[in-house]
Design a protein around this motif. Structure first.
Motif, PDB file in Angstrom:
ATOM      1  N   TRP A  29       0.811  -1.215   0.000  1.00 21.41           N
ATOM      2  CA  TRP A  29       0.000   0.000   0.000  1.00 21.41           C
ATOM      3  C   TRP A  29       0.849   1.272   0.000  1.00 21.41           C
ATOM      4  CZ3 TRP A  29      -4.772  -0.983  -1.249  1.00 21.41           C
ATOM      5  CH2 TRP A  29      -5.355  -2.193  -0.874  1.00 21.41           C
ATOM      6  N   ASN A  30       1.954   1.254   0.739  1.00 23.18           N
ATOM      7  CA  ASN A  30       2.737   2.493   0.910  1.00 23.18           C
ATOM      8  C   ASN A  30       3.709   2.700  -0.246  1.00 23.18           C
ATOM      9  OD1 ASN A  30       2.442   4.015   3.750  1.00 23.18           O
ATOM     10  ND2 ASN A  30       1.900   1.835   3.918  1.00 23.18           N
ATOM     11  N   ARG A  31       3.191   3.268  -1.346  1.00 25.52           N
ATOM     12  CA  ARG A  31       3.999   3.430  -2.567  1.00 25.52           C
ATOM     13  C   ARG A  31       4.332   4.881  -2.824  1.00 25.52           C
ATOM     14  NH1 ARG A  31       2.650  -0.880  -6.554  1.00 25.52           N
ATOM     15  NH2 ARG A  31       1.775  -2.529  -5.267  1.00 25.52           N
ATOM     16  N   TYR A  32       4.199   5.711  -1.838  1.00 26.50           N
ATOM     17  CA  TYR A  32       4.419   7.152  -2.050  1.00 26.50           C
ATOM     18  C   TYR A  32       5.869   7.408  -2.480  1.00 26.50           C
ATOM     19  CZ  TYR A  32       6.370   6.773   2.653  1.00 26.50           C
ATOM     20  OH  TYR A  32       7.118   6.398   3.735  1.00 26.50           O
ATOM     21  N   PRO A  33       6.117   8.517  -3.180  1.00 27.74           N
ATOM     22  CA  PRO A  33       7.481   8.782  -3.638  1.00 27.74           C
ATOM     23  C   PRO A  33       8.430   8.890  -2.443  1.00 27.74           C
ATOM     24  CG  PRO A  33       5.922  10.438  -4.462  1.00 27.74           C
ATOM     25  CD  PRO A  33       5.151   9.545  -3.572  1.00 27.74           C
ATOM     26  N   GLY A  34       9.538   8.205  -2.516  1.00 26.75           N
ATOM     27  CA  GLY A  34      10.529   8.246  -1.436  1.00 26.75           C
ATOM     28  C   GLY A  34      10.301   7.181  -0.371  1.00 26.75           C
ATOM     29  N   ALA A  35       9.266   6.338  -0.540  1.00 30.03           N
ATOM     30  CA  ALA A  35       8.976   5.310   0.490  1.00 30.03           C
ATOM     31  C   ALA A  35      10.155   4.350   0.603  1.00 30.03           C
ATOM     32  CB  ALA A  35       7.713   4.548   0.133  1.00 30.03           C
ATOM     33  N   ARG A  36      10.644   4.214   1.797  1.00 27.99           N
ATOM     34  CA  ARG A  36      11.862   3.458   2.018  1.00 27.99           C
ATOM     35  C   ARG A  36      11.824   2.947   3.453  1.00 27.99           C
ATOM     36  NH1 ARG A  36      16.638   3.968  -0.670  1.00 27.99           N
ATOM     37  NH2 ARG A  36      16.177   5.856  -1.834  1.00 27.99           N
ATOM     38  N   CYS A  37      12.529   1.885   3.714  1.00 33.36           N
ATOM     39  CA  CYS A  37      12.568   1.366   5.073  1.00 33.36           C
ATOM     40  C   CYS A  37      13.655   2.078   5.877  1.00 33.36           C
ATOM     41  CB  CYS A  37      12.859  -0.130   5.001  1.00 33.36           C
ATOM     42  SG  CYS A  37      12.798  -0.880   6.598  1.00 33.36           S
ATOM     43  N   ASP A  38      13.385   2.331   7.162  1.00 38.20           N
ATOM     44  CA  ASP A  38      14.391   2.961   8.024  1.00 38.20           C
ATOM     45  C   ASP A  38      15.334   1.934   8.641  1.00 38.20           C
ATOM     46  OD1 ASP A  38      13.274   5.396   7.531  1.00 38.20           O
ATOM     47  OD2 ASP A  38      12.235   5.576   9.454  1.00 38.20           O
ATOM     48  N   SER A  39      14.996   0.651   8.545  1.00 41.56           N
ATOM     49  CA  SER A  39      15.914  -0.396   9.007  1.00 41.56           C
ATOM     50  C   SER A  39      16.877  -0.697   7.867  1.00 41.56           C
ATOM     51  CB  SER A  39      15.165  -1.686   9.330  1.00 41.56           C
ATOM     52  OG  SER A  39      14.288  -1.497  10.402  1.00 41.56           O
ATOM     53  N   GLU A  40      18.079  -1.080   8.203  1.00 37.40           N
ATOM     54  CA  GLU A  40      19.045  -1.387   7.139  1.00 37.40           C
ATOM     55  C   GLU A  40      18.652  -2.702   6.466  1.00 37.40           C
ATOM     56  OE1 GLU A  40      23.125  -0.450   7.768  1.00 37.40           O
ATOM     57  OE2 GLU A  40      22.641   0.787   9.509  1.00 37.40           O
ATOM     58  N   SER A  41      18.900  -2.746   5.163  1.00 37.71           N
ATOM     59  CA  SER A  41      18.344  -3.843   4.363  1.00 37.71           C
ATOM     60  C   SER A  41      18.749  -5.223   4.890  1.00 37.71           C
ATOM     61  CB  SER A  41      18.754  -3.694   2.901  1.00 37.71           C
ATOM     62  OG  SER A  41      20.141  -3.488   2.801  1.00 37.71           O
ATOM     63  N   HIS A  42      20.017  -5.374   5.314  1.00 34.83           N
ATOM     64  CA  HIS A  42      20.432  -6.724   5.724  1.00 34.83           C
ATOM     65  C   HIS A  42      19.756  -7.161   7.022  1.00 34.83           C
ATOM     66  CE1 HIS A  42      23.095  -4.120   8.032  1.00 34.83           C
ATOM     67  NE2 HIS A  42      23.284  -5.116   8.855  1.00 34.83           N
ATOM     68  N   SER A  43      19.078  -6.200   7.700  1.00 33.51           N
ATOM     69  CA  SER A  43      18.331  -6.589   8.897  1.00 33.51           C
ATOM     70  C   SER A  43      16.833  -6.592   8.638  1.00 33.51           C
ATOM     71  CB  SER A  43      18.648  -5.641  10.063  1.00 33.51           C
ATOM     72  OG  SER A  43      18.190  -4.338   9.757  1.00 33.51           O
ATOM     73  N   TYR A  44      16.438  -6.137   7.453  1.00 28.40           N
ATOM     74  CA  TYR A  44      15.010  -6.057   7.156  1.00 28.40           C
ATOM     75  C   TYR A  44      14.625  -7.207   6.230  1.00 28.40           C
ATOM     76  CZ  TYR A  44      10.485  -3.837   7.047  1.00 28.40           C
ATOM     77  OH  TYR A  44       9.141  -3.579   7.218  1.00 28.40           O
ATOM     78  N   MET A  45      14.800  -8.403   6.729  1.00 32.32           N
ATOM     79  CA  MET A  45      14.514  -9.590   5.927  1.00 32.32           C
ATOM     80  C   MET A  45      14.325 -10.773   6.857  1.00 32.32           C
ATOM     81  SD  MET A  45      18.437 -10.045   4.548  1.00 32.32           S
ATOM     82  CE  MET A  45      18.125 -11.396   3.447  1.00 32.32           C
ATOM     83  N   PHE A  46      13.788 -11.831   6.304  1.00 23.61           N
ATOM     84  CA  PHE A  46      13.644 -13.055   7.097  1.00 23.61           C
ATOM     85  C   PHE A  46      15.002 -13.724   7.278  1.00 23.61           C
ATOM     86  CE2 PHE A  46       9.207 -13.160   5.259  1.00 23.61           C
ATOM     87  CZ  PHE A  46       8.557 -12.982   6.467  1.00 23.61           C
ATOM     88  N   TYR A  47      15.177 -14.302   8.441  1.00 22.21           N
ATOM     89  CA  TYR A  47      16.398 -15.080   8.689  1.00 22.21           C
ATOM     90  C   TYR A  47      16.089 -16.550   8.972  1.00 22.21           C
ATOM     91  CZ  TYR A  47      19.953 -11.492   8.421  1.00 22.21           C
ATOM     92  OH  TYR A  47      20.838 -10.542   7.946  1.00 22.21           O
ATOM     93  N   PHE A  48      14.802 -16.946   8.875  1.00 26.11           N
ATOM     94  CA  PHE A  48      14.463 -18.329   9.235  1.00 26.11           C
ATOM     95  C   PHE A  48      15.014 -19.330   8.227  1.00 26.11           C
ATOM     96  CE2 PHE A  48      10.837 -16.924   6.636  1.00 26.11           C
ATOM     97  CZ  PHE A  48      10.753 -17.954   5.712  1.00 26.11           C
ATOM     98  N   SER A  49      15.334 -18.886   7.026  1.00 26.75           N
ATOM     99  CA  SER A  49      15.858 -19.788   5.996  1.00 26.75           C
ATOM    100  C   SER A  49      17.213 -19.276   5.522  1.00 26.75           C
ATOM    101  CB  SER A  49      14.881 -19.844   4.812  1.00 26.75           C
ATOM    102  OG  SER A  49      15.548 -20.240   3.638  1.00 26.75           O
ATOM    103  N   LYS A  50      18.231 -20.080   5.747  1.00 28.91           N
ATOM    104  CA  LYS A  50      19.582 -19.691   5.339  1.00 28.91           C
ATOM    105  C   LYS A  50      19.665 -19.559   3.812  1.00 28.91           C
ATOM    106  CE  LYS A  50      24.236 -20.524   6.849  1.00 28.91           C
ATOM    107  NZ  LYS A  50      24.510 -19.591   7.886  1.00 28.91           N
ATOM    108  N   GLU A  51      18.929 -20.456   3.131  1.00 23.57           N
ATOM    109  CA  GLU A  51      18.941 -20.414   1.663  1.00 23.57           C
ATOM    110  C   GLU A  51      18.364 -19.073   1.174  1.00 23.57           C
ATOM    111  OE1 GLU A  51      17.390 -22.994   3.381  1.00 23.57           O
ATOM    112  OE2 GLU A  51      19.233 -24.172   3.315  1.00 23.57           O
ATOM    113  N   LEU A  52      17.275 -18.662   1.815  1.00 23.49           N
ATOM    114  CA  LEU A  52      16.654 -17.392   1.430  1.00 23.49           C
ATOM    115  C   LEU A  52      17.624 -16.230   1.674  1.00 23.49           C
ATOM    116  CD1 LEU A  52      14.116 -15.783   0.548  1.00 23.49           C
ATOM    117  CD2 LEU A  52      13.390 -15.783   2.941  1.00 23.49           C
ATOM    118  N   VAL A  53      18.292 -16.257   2.813  1.00 19.86           N
ATOM    119  CA  VAL A  53      19.273 -15.201   3.124  1.00 19.86           C
ATOM    120  C   VAL A  53      20.343 -15.191   2.043  1.00 19.86           C
ATOM    121  CG1 VAL A  53      21.083 -14.464   4.740  1.00 19.86           C
ATOM    122  CG2 VAL A  53      18.877 -15.271   5.621  1.00 19.86           C
ATOM    123  N   ASN A  54      20.809 -16.346   1.672  1.00 16.95           N
ATOM    124  CA  ASN A  54      21.924 -16.415   0.726  1.00 16.95           C
ATOM    125  C   ASN A  54      21.544 -16.043  -0.693  1.00 16.95           C
ATOM    126  OD1 ASN A  54      23.903 -17.011   2.528  1.00 16.95           O
ATOM    127  ND2 ASN A  54      23.543 -19.228   2.427  1.00 16.95           N
TER     128      ASN A  54
END
Ligand code: NA7
Length: 546
Positions: A59-84
């Motif tokens: 939903w949040n597609r406004y111009p400049g929409a970005r996450c304030d968490s750093e990308s390598h921490s803004y992801m799932f870690y439950f699957s090592k394959e997914l991380v890699n």
């Protein structure tokens, strides 16, 4: 007993029996689906109102929409394959990249077949006699399942201020949380942005670069730390993958769920020159980590004042017009006591010739007119009006739905004085209903993906336990819920968060909303320990029954 089928106004076309119904296909709903389906072999469907997966990021597609968490921490870690296999491009991912990631997750784990898009849940009623939730959608489906899991996000119910005259406005207007998918062309347009929270601060520089003129309507000046966003180097990408276990460990054992630790150092115990150098280094590094340079910023008013003064000084250095600098740095609350934004060229944007600032504290908005916004002092002609006015946070999306527990308990009624809950996971009177990152959990005070993984894992383990023990039902007791709400208040009171009541953490941005501090401020790591301890104590505070 409730009469679920007859309680629903839409004619039921189809009844589907399941083991669990999940509401929302963002980070939480998708991981919950995967866990229940692939670990426990359950029949599960996710109901998603949007035409795609992604939740908040859909939903949040406004111009400049970005996450304030750093990308390598803004992801799932439950699957090592997914991380890699996933590679982020920037230090802070933009909305389209996060949405691509979530679509990748949906494909990677074959989730789409169990996600019903364009399907909005209307009501969910618990039938005590059969121990089943009856869930109805606007589209006429009827689902029956023992478990109901809400994964509706904390910031998904847009808050549009009730300003008189909006229907008279002849231009186009948008709320950032419901941005049109085809985008908006600002070229040659006079644009107004109302709101200078995280969203306004992200969108203002981007809109200013495209519009003929941008008028920013500021009610409350805000602190912001430069994000220092940049493309990630190959070296960093390699590092993040090689150290994924270590990064995950830090996030899961941290106060805020981020991948950096707070430095065990007091603001007031450092010498002025040393303190200045520390803050300068943290400012240059940028991002939310700025807050982690000291451990007492959010606890000790004197410490906070020193940090706040440093940021005010930075604003006055960046903004060239002294009057504008004064308005932007005249901040009425301690640093980080309201959600502290991070930005890309926010204060610098006020040095542009095509940007002006209106101080709504001095001249409040009187009404929207056909031409634009009229304040107590002037009318500002606008072609496009953007409301970056935030959300009915944490409870808004849940209370929009008709949720009815046992004995006719209505969620709206149970939460009339604030969101009574136990651990942010359950509400007394609503058996077998779980809320992922609900009020009472660290949620918005934590980096969300690890908080979501923790909640989903807890819920999955709980349902597994019920099944293994032949139990049918789990419900938070009122006593445990009352105790937990006290704990949530106590945790907030230990910080400066409790002092600033004009924030959405307190529900203050929505007229009529009870003023209760909603997220748990005792820290993500501490919260996880409490949840684990509750399990070790045989689900203390929950009533389990066959
Ligand atoms: P926020 O943080 O709630 O900010 C909303 C902004 O809109 C804030 O500056 C408000 O001023 C302003 N606002 C709200 N209503 C009005 C009216 N009626 N008139 C003028 N100004 C108004 O929402 P965001 O979307 O920026 O951020 C929400 C979270 O999303 C964020 O923390 C991230 O986690 C992602 P106020 O401060 O109330 O005076």
């Amino acid at each position: 007993m409730n009469t679920p089928a007859s309680a629903h106004p839409v004619e039921v076309e189809q009844t589907i029996r399941l083991d669990a119904v999940i509401i929302g296909a963002g980070f939480s709903g998708m991981y919950q689906l995967l866990s229940l389906r692939d670990q426990l072999g359950m029949q599960v469907k996710v109901l998603e109102a949007g035409a795609g997966v992604g939740g908040t990021w859909y939903w949040n597609r406004y111009p400049g929409a970005r996450c304030d968490s750093e990308s390598h921490s803004y992801m799932f870690y439950f699957s090592k394959e997914l991380v890699n296999e996933w590679a982020w491009t920037e230090r802070y991912p933009q909305q389209p990249e996060i949405l691509r990631y979530l679509n990748h997750v949906a494909d990677r784990f074959n989730l789409r077949s169990d996600i019903l898009l364009n399907t909005r849940m209307n009501s969910a009623h618990f039938d005590e006699a059969t121990n089943r939730w009856h869930v109805y959608t606007e589209q006429g489906q009827h689902f029956v399942a023992p478990f109901l899991i809400t994964a509706v996000g904390c910031l998904s119910s847009a808050n549009l201020p009730q300003l008189p005259g909006l229907s008279d406005f002849k231009g186009q207007w948008y709320h950032t949380g419901q941005w049109p998918h085809e985008g908006v062309d600002f070229a040659g347009k006079r644009v107004g942005v109302v709101g200078t929270g995280s969203t306004g601060i992200q969108t203002i520089p981007v809109v200013a670069a495209q519009a003929q003129h941008l008028t920013v309507f500021q009610r409350t000046a805000n602190y912001s730390i430069p994000a220092r966003n940049a493309l990630l180097s190959e070296e960093f990408k390699r590092f993040a993958k090689d150290h994924s276990e270590g990064i995950r460990h830090i996030m899961n054992t941290n106060t805020n769920g981020h991948s950096f630790r707070m430095v065990n150092r007091s603001v007031t115990a450092t010498y002025p020159a040393e303190r200045e150098a520390i803050m300068e280094t943290a400012w240059i590094k940028g991002g939310l980590e700025f807050r982690a340079a000291f451990n007492d910023t959010l606890i000790n008013p004197e410490a906070n004042q020193l940090v706040a003064d440093f940021i005010r000084k930075k604003i006055r250095e960046i903004v060239l017009n002294p009057e504008v600098a004064e308005l932007l740095s005249d901040i009425d609350h301690p640093f980080a006591a309201k959600r502290p934004p991070v930005d890309s060229q926010y204060f610098e944007t006020f040095n542009r010739d095509n940007v002006s600032l209106v101080n709504l504290r001095a001249t409040p908005i009187e009404r929207i007119t056909a031409r634009g916004i009229r304040t107590a002092q002037a009318e500002y002609p606008l072609d496009i009006l953007i409301f970056a006015t935030g959300f009915d946070a944490m409870t808004g999306s849940l209370l929009k739905m008709d949720i009815q527990g046992r004995d006719g308990h209505l969620l709206k009624q149970v939460w009339r004085d604030g969101p009574l809950n136990y651990l942010g996971l359950q509400v007394p009177g609503f058996p077998n209903m779980f809320t992922i990152t609900g009020p009472g959990s660290p949620s918005v005070l934590s980096n969300l993906p690890p908080a979501i993984e923790q909640h989903v894992n807890w819920i999955t383990d709980c349902i597994r336990m019920l099944r293994d023990k032949g139990l049918q039902r789990i419900e938070a007791s009122e006593q445990a819920s009352d105790g937990w709400c006290e704990e949530v208040n106590k945790a907030a009171s230990a910080t400066l968060l409790a002092q600033v009541k004009h924030s959405w953490y307190w529900g203050a941005n929505v007229p009529g909303k009870p003023q209760v501090f909603m997220p748990y401020a005792g820290g993500f790591a501490r919260y996880t320990e409490i949840c684990n301890q509750v399990v070790s104590d045989n689900y203390r505070g929950f009533e389990l029954s066959a």
